[in-house]
Design an enzyme around this catalytic site. Sequence first.
Site, PDB file in Angstrom:
ATOM      1  N   LYS A  13       0.838  -1.210   0.000  1.00 23.89           N
ATOM      2  CA  LYS A  13       0.000   0.000   0.000  1.00 23.89           C
ATOM      3  C   LYS A  13       0.870   1.255   0.000  1.00 23.89           C
ATOM      4  O   LYS A  13       0.599   2.213  -0.730  1.00 23.89           O
ATOM      5  CB  LYS A  13      -0.955  -0.019   1.207  1.00 23.89           C
ATOM      6  CG  LYS A  13      -2.056  -1.084   1.060  1.00 23.89           C
ATOM      7  CD  LYS A  13      -2.888  -1.306   2.332  1.00 23.89           C
ATOM      8  CE  LYS A  13      -3.846  -2.491   2.112  1.00 23.89           C
ATOM      9  NZ  LYS A  13      -4.663  -2.808   3.305  1.00 23.89           N
ATOM     10  N   GLN A  40      -4.904  -1.734   9.515  1.00 28.74           N
ATOM     11  CA  GLN A  40      -4.772  -3.062   8.908  1.00 28.74           C
ATOM     12  C   GLN A  40      -5.328  -4.130   9.839  1.00 28.74           C
ATOM     13  O   GLN A  40      -5.011  -4.151  11.032  1.00 28.74           O
ATOM     14  CB  GLN A  40      -3.295  -3.334   8.563  1.00 28.74           C
ATOM     15  CG  GLN A  40      -3.062  -4.590   7.755  1.00 28.74           C
ATOM     16  CD  GLN A  40      -3.651  -4.538   6.340  1.00 28.74           C
ATOM     17  OE1 GLN A  40      -3.781  -3.480   5.743  1.00 28.74           O
ATOM     18  NE2 GLN A  40      -4.019  -5.686   5.814  1.00 28.74           N
ATOM     19  N   ASP A  99     -11.178   2.308   3.573  1.00 30.27           N
ATOM     20  CA  ASP A  99     -11.379   0.851   3.512  1.00 30.27           C
ATOM     21  C   ASP A  99     -12.852   0.503   3.314  1.00 30.27           C
ATOM     22  O   ASP A  99     -13.180  -0.649   2.986  1.00 30.27           O
ATOM     23  CB  ASP A  99     -10.919   0.209   4.837  1.00 30.27           C
ATOM     24  CG  ASP A  99      -9.604  -0.523   4.699  1.00 30.27           C
ATOM     25  OD1 ASP A  99      -9.277  -0.965   3.585  1.00 30.27           O
ATOM     26  OD2 ASP A  99      -8.921  -0.679   5.734  1.00 30.27           O
TER      27      ASP A  99
END
Length: 293
Positions: free
Chosen positions: A51, A95, A118
Amino acid sequence: MIIDGKQVAADIKREISETVTRMLAQGAKRPHLAAILVGHDGGSETYVAHKVKACEECGFKSTLIRFEDDITEEKLLETIDTLNKNNDVDGFIVQLPLPKHISEQRVIEAIDYRKDVDGFHPVNVGRMSIGLPCFVSATPAGILMLLERYNIPTKGANCVVLGRSNIVGKPVANLMMQKHIPGDSTVTVCHSATKNIKEICSQADIIIAALGSPGFVKADMVKDGAVIIDVGTTRVPDATRKSGFRLCGDVDYENVAPKCSWITPVPGGVGPMTIVSLMKNTLLAARHDIYPA
Ligand code: GUN
């Protein structure tokens, strides 16, 4: 034929970086994605590193905030609050998975939904499920982008989703049934309690496999000409690799591929698209395209 997620992802990253160059020339701020990584899970380390690298390729600023496994939930929530209030940060992610002593749900709900690139916050999930503009979670959005770029017909198709996770199964099933293209499919969701998975799969025009069970989808479950999207990324020990493992999809690729019209490889299929969807969401966040400033 193979759906080349790596190539599509490279094309989209180039498009994004061109957009960023234009934005900067017009005096806009550089888009900024922050990521919180807790602990040292091998998969999470790799995903977050990808990322950060993708941010560079797109011309974004990125910030990585790391904590050890023993961070308290309180401290993590405080950090989220700081990022929520930091006007330089357009979007951020935490995460997953998180250590057991931290409630993932509490963490997800602490993120300002306007920075939730997200797409895990209930506001974004809810808006997605009724077809409103929102941050769509990255893996489902990446799958839809692949179907679109490869002109795969989805209207009226029988689409079988294997798995019902909040991250992939549920949202991708929802998107595939919505009245838009790609989508407008007849969707069946199979999971661990489904009785006749083989029969259901063998009727499918499109199978989206997101179980995390290596090689689960066998050739005798797939009809000729089906489209197979493999979301599995299980690390299987492999002494012949430098890393000591290889990534294994949910599909018995070798035997299934010859029957398909299209199939995504693992790696190089859905994975790169997940990262690129996150980049797209970050750009949307920076431009306030979904939620006005
Ligand atoms: N863990 C597995 N997939 C994801 C993802 O898309 N986002 C985050 N934050 N964690 C994940």
